[in-house]
Design a protein around this motif. Structure first.
Motif, PDB file in Angstrom:
ATOM      1  N   ILE A  84      41.838  50.487  41.290  1.00 34.93           N
ATOM      2  CA  ILE A  84      42.124  49.207  42.292  1.00 34.93           C
ATOM      3  C   ILE A  84      40.633  48.962  43.149  1.00 34.93           C
ATOM      4  O   ILE A  84      40.956  47.876  43.609  1.00 34.93           O
ATOM      5  N   GLN A  85      39.690  49.918  43.445  1.00 38.31           N
ATOM      6  CA  GLN A  85      38.301  49.859  44.141  1.00 38.31           C
ATOM      7  C   GLN A  85      38.031  48.323  43.234  1.00 38.31           C
ATOM      8  O   GLN A  85      37.092  47.635  44.588  1.00 38.31           O
ATOM      9  N   ARG A  86      37.533  48.439  42.445  1.00 38.02           N
ATOM     10  CA  ARG A  86      36.840  46.868  41.187  1.00 38.02           C
ATOM     11  C   ARG A  86      37.471  45.824  41.270  1.00 38.02           C
ATOM     12  O   ARG A  86      37.038  45.109  41.338  1.00 38.02           O
ATOM     13  N   ALA A  87      39.255  45.798  41.264  1.00 42.26           N
ATOM     14  CA  ALA A  87      39.776  44.766  41.313  1.00 42.26           C
ATOM     15  C   ALA A  87      40.823  44.136  42.788  1.00 42.26           C
ATOM     16  O   ALA A  87      40.926  42.663  42.414  1.00 42.26           O
ATOM     17  N   ALA A  88      40.492  45.609  43.787  1.00 40.50           N
ATOM     18  CA  ALA A  88      41.193  44.419  44.570  1.00 40.50           C
ATOM     19  C   ALA A  88      40.682  43.373  45.691  1.00 40.50           C
ATOM     20  O   ALA A  88      41.282  42.468  46.123  1.00 40.50           O
ATOM     21  N   ALA A  89      39.696  43.473  45.509  1.00 43.97           N
ATOM     22  CA  ALA A  89      38.753  42.460  46.410  1.00 43.97           C
ATOM     23  C   ALA A  89      38.564  41.082  45.880  1.00 43.97           C
ATOM     24  O   ALA A  89      39.640  40.208  46.148  1.00 43.97           O
ATOM     25  N   ALA A  90      39.281  41.088  44.805  1.00 40.35           N
ATOM     26  CA  ALA A  90      39.958  39.764  43.557  1.00 40.35           C
ATOM     27  C   ALA A  90      41.242  39.386  43.234  1.00 40.35           C
ATOM     28  O   ALA A  90      41.404  38.620  43.405  1.00 40.35           O
ATOM     29  N   CYS A  91      41.748  40.707  44.000  1.00 38.93           N
ATOM     30  CA  CYS A  91      43.105  40.661  44.145  1.00 38.93           C
ATOM     31  C   CYS A  91      42.939  40.456  45.342  1.00 38.93           C
ATOM     32  O   CYS A  91      44.774  42.034  45.191  1.00 38.93           O
ATOM     33  N   PRO A  92      43.808  40.033  46.383  1.00 41.34           N
ATOM     34  CA  PRO A  92      44.080  40.509  47.673  1.00 41.34           C
ATOM     35  C   PRO A  92      45.169  41.086  47.800  1.00 41.34           C
ATOM     36  O   PRO A  92      46.081  41.013  48.654  1.00 41.34           O
TER      37      PRO A  92
END
Length: 232
Positions: A84-92
């Motif tokens: 979640i922490q690593r993917a969230a920024a790229a997948c708003p």
């Protein structure tokens, strides 16, 4: 008379009503079984078995909802919370729903703090999982009944923890905070130096200061602290 808005007769409307999903679990048998039991309106875009695979699939497919196991191999050891922490920024536009065999309070609180919109156990039926995906997609937070208490208890203390975290960060300079976040994410000193356009020696100096001010003896302790406070 045929209703042109009927999804069954209108492929465009039917496609618009689908919810895209990615399934992340390290057991292929479970992924296969879950996929077969999900409602037809849930369109599975991909699967992943570990942290790194999950980040790659989620960022490339941009699903609406990720069904995410809590305990996953790979990555930097953070499991579902790390995904979640690593993917969230790229997948708003992507929402995360934890689906795990574990009902331990620590697991529930950790993944919710990371940003998951809900947490249900693997004892849930295919219909219950499908309903949870629909609700999360619509903006609801969804929890298995016996887990809701963990969340309420944990977040009753959020205000106090936020104040404590602020006090801890106030001990660090702005540059030390930048270095802290990179090192906690797993960057090497050389990578952190390149990212911040400073020398490796300067990074080493800042890391020493960060560990001293926060009273940690290793970067592993620093990473655990930063993950727990959702600073990455």
């Amino acid at each position: 008379m045929i209703d042109p808005q009927d999804d069954q007769l209108n492929p465009v409307a039917a496609a618009a009503s689908e919810i895209s999903v990615v399934i992340v679990d390290d057991h292929s048998i479970f992924r296969t079984g879950l996929r077969a039991e999900l409602a037809p309106s849930l369109r599975v875009l991909g699967e992943a078995a570990n942290v790194d695979e999950a980040i790659a699939v989620v960022t490339s497919t941009q699903p609406r909802v990720v069904l995410l196991d809590v305990h996953l191999p790979g990555g930097r050891g953070g499991g579902g919370a790390e995904v979640i922490q690593r993917a969230a920024a790229a997948c708003p536009g992507t929402l995360f729903l934890a689906l795990s065999v574990s009902d331990a309070a620590d697991d529930v609180v950790r993944v919710i703090r990371a940003g998951a919109r809900g947490y249900i156990t693997k004892s849930s039926s295919g219909g219950e999982v499908s309903e949870a995906v629909n609700r999360v997609s619509e903006g609801d937070a969804v929890f298995s009944p016996r887990l809701a208490g963990f969340v309420l208890d944990a977040f009753g203390a959020v205000a106090g923890e936020t104040a404590q975290t602020t006090d801890e960060l106030d001990r660090l300079s702005a540059r030390e905070q930048e270095v802290m976040r990179l090192i906690a994410r797993g960057y090497s000193y050389k990578e952190a130096a390149a990212e911040l356009f400073i020398s490796v020696k300067t990074v080493e100096t800042h890391v020493s200061a960060v560990l001293r001010k926060l009273q940690f003896s290793s970067r592993h302790e620093l990473t655990a602290w930063a993950l727990d406070r959702k600073l990455l």
